[in-house]
Design a protein around this motif. Structure first.
Motif, PDB file in Angstrom:
ATOM      1  N   VAL A   1      35.303  46.049  36.663  1.00 19.99           N
ATOM      2  CA  VAL A   1      36.173  45.514  35.622  1.00 19.99           C
ATOM      3  C   VAL A   1      37.633  45.779  35.978  1.00 19.99           C
ATOM      4  N   GLU A   2      38.452  44.749  35.888  1.00 20.20           N
ATOM      5  CA  GLU A   2      39.896  44.891  36.083  1.00 20.20           C
ATOM      6  C   GLU A   2      40.569  44.995  34.726  1.00 20.20           C
TER       7      GLU A   2
ATOM      8  N   GLY B   1      43.534  49.802  35.523  1.00 16.89           N
ATOM      9  CA  GLY B   1      43.170  49.412  36.877  1.00 16.89           C
ATOM     10  C   GLY B   1      41.733  48.934  36.976  1.00 16.89           C
ATOM     11  N   THR B   2      41.125  49.084  38.158  1.00 15.41           N
ATOM     12  CA  THR B   2      39.748  48.631  38.379  1.00 15.41           C
ATOM     13  C   THR B   2      38.778  49.781  38.201  1.00 15.41           C
ATOM     14  N   GLY B   3      37.705  49.530  37.470  1.00 12.77           N
ATOM     15  CA  GLY B   3      36.693  50.554  37.233  1.00 12.77           C
ATOM     16  C   GLY B   3      35.298  49.960  37.268  1.00 12.77           C
ATOM     17  N   SER B   4      34.306  50.825  37.213  1.00 15.54           N
ATOM     18  CA  SER B   4      32.904  50.406  37.260  1.00 15.54           C
ATOM     19  C   SER B   4      32.200  50.805  35.967  1.00 15.54           C
TER      20      SER B   4
ATOM     21  N   ARG C   1      35.697  41.547  37.421  1.00 16.67           N
ATOM     22  CA  ARG C   1      36.043  40.585  36.373  1.00 16.67           C
ATOM     23  C   ARG C   1      37.132  41.191  35.496  1.00 16.67           C
ATOM     24  N   ARG C   2      38.018  40.347  35.046  1.00 14.27           N
ATOM     25  CA  ARG C   2      39.109  40.825  34.204  1.00 14.27           C
ATOM     26  C   ARG C   2      38.562  41.221  32.835  1.00 14.27           C
TER      27      ARG C   2
END
Length: 324
Positions: free
Chosen positions: A290-291, A296-299, A276-277
């Protein structure tokens, strides 16, 4: 120890099938008369696997037919025996033993988890004891706040699946995590640390309240015990390790004992979720992807009041969420 040719895949498969079908009627191998257990184990390792199969089969499934010394020899030889059976298939000793106990080879979980090895299932009647198996339900000489060797949780009744994750790099030969998951806990995130388990015998496990105390000869290969619990070797040995839980239907539905991990609270057993952004007004939970426009993308690895910690490729960052 006598050198011999490695066991072929065909031969290993034949012997595994015999154990799965409980066919181990042959004569016992000659046992060493040495005093030291290491010498007796070395002797058995030098014999062909088909010679030692009757000993291993009887030790596992007809232990009353063996003298105590033979049971002890079999226990110490067990990991080497099953490790050699698994090598042609790229499987560990614990995975092969789990399949033999379950009478199904290969043993496949209801839902595979990437990076984890499946060791079978056990039954829970409602209460699980998380403990060093050598101290299961025994009084500790030290206060639990200092070195607690056991912790009890109210858990969902039914079948629980057992998974282990190996370490990486220098820790590749160590168990990094033991995870047990109820059928209703697959999508649950186990990121709430409820205790720190003390380990005094190099292993830790999760056991139903009705599970008998495991015998020493049952603790030489990780896996399910009595169909009522499971244990694993504790990473780097004795010490204190975090216990994380996740709940469903008001009870614990997933437990993780993490032995080796830079971010132990991160639950890698959860199925991947769509990212999700990031927005400051959005509410995120542990396990969400999470974007972020910059990072960038992370958890999400931790959710606090008004803040979340997200593991990105370069660092763990704290961001605000849920702000209206």
């Amino acid at each position: 120890m006598t050198r011999r040719a490695p066991t072929t895949r065909a031969e290993a498969g034949r012997l595994i099938e015999a154990l799965v079908e409980r066919r181990f009627d042959g004569p016992l191998p000659p046992l060493s008369t040495a005093v030291l257990i290491v010498e007796r184990t070395s002797h058995l390792c030098g014999l062909a696997l088909d010679e030692t199969l009757p000993l291993q089969g009887r030790a596992l499934f007809a232990s009353g037919s063996l003298e105590p010394r033979a049971r002890e020899d079999a226990a110490w030889h067990r990991e080497a025996f099953f490790g050699e059976l698994g090598a042609p298939f790229g499987l560990s000793a614990r995975a092969v033993l789990a399949a033999v106990r379950a009478r199904k080879f290969p043993l496949v979980p209801p839902r595979p988890i990437g990076g984890y090895e499946y060791l079978g299932a056990f039954r829970c009647s409602g209460v699980l004891d998380v403990a060093d198996p050598c101290h299961l339900r025994k009084p500790s000489r030290m206060p639990a706040s200092i070195f607690g060797l056991s912790f009890a949780v109210e858990a969902l009744v039914g079948s629980w699946q057992v998974f282990v994750r190996a370490g990486v790099g220098e820790d590749a030969d160590c168990t990094a995590e033991l995870a047990v998951i109820h059928a209703d806990g697959v999508n649950v995130v186990a990121a709430e640390q409820v205790a720190t388990i003390g380990v005094d015998a190099g292993m830790a496990g999760v056991f139903d309240r009705t599970c008998p105390e495991p015998a020493q000869t049952e603790l030489h290969v990780e896996g399910v015990v009595h169909g009522l619990g499971a244990f694993a070797f504790s990473g780097h040995g004795d010490g204190r390790y975090p216990l994380f839980v996740g709940k469903a239907l008001g009870r614990v539905a997933k437990l993780r004992i993490v032995f080796i991990d830079e971010h132990p609270e991160r639950d890698a057993t959860v199925p991947p979720r769509a990212s999700r952004r990031y927005a400051i007004s959005e509410v995120f939970a542990v396990g969400d992807f999470v974007e972020h426009p910059k990072f960038g993308t992370g958890s999400v690895i931790r959710a606090l009041d008004g803040k979340i910690e997200i593991e990105f490729d370069d660092a763990v960052r704290t961001l605000i969420h849920g702000k209206r």
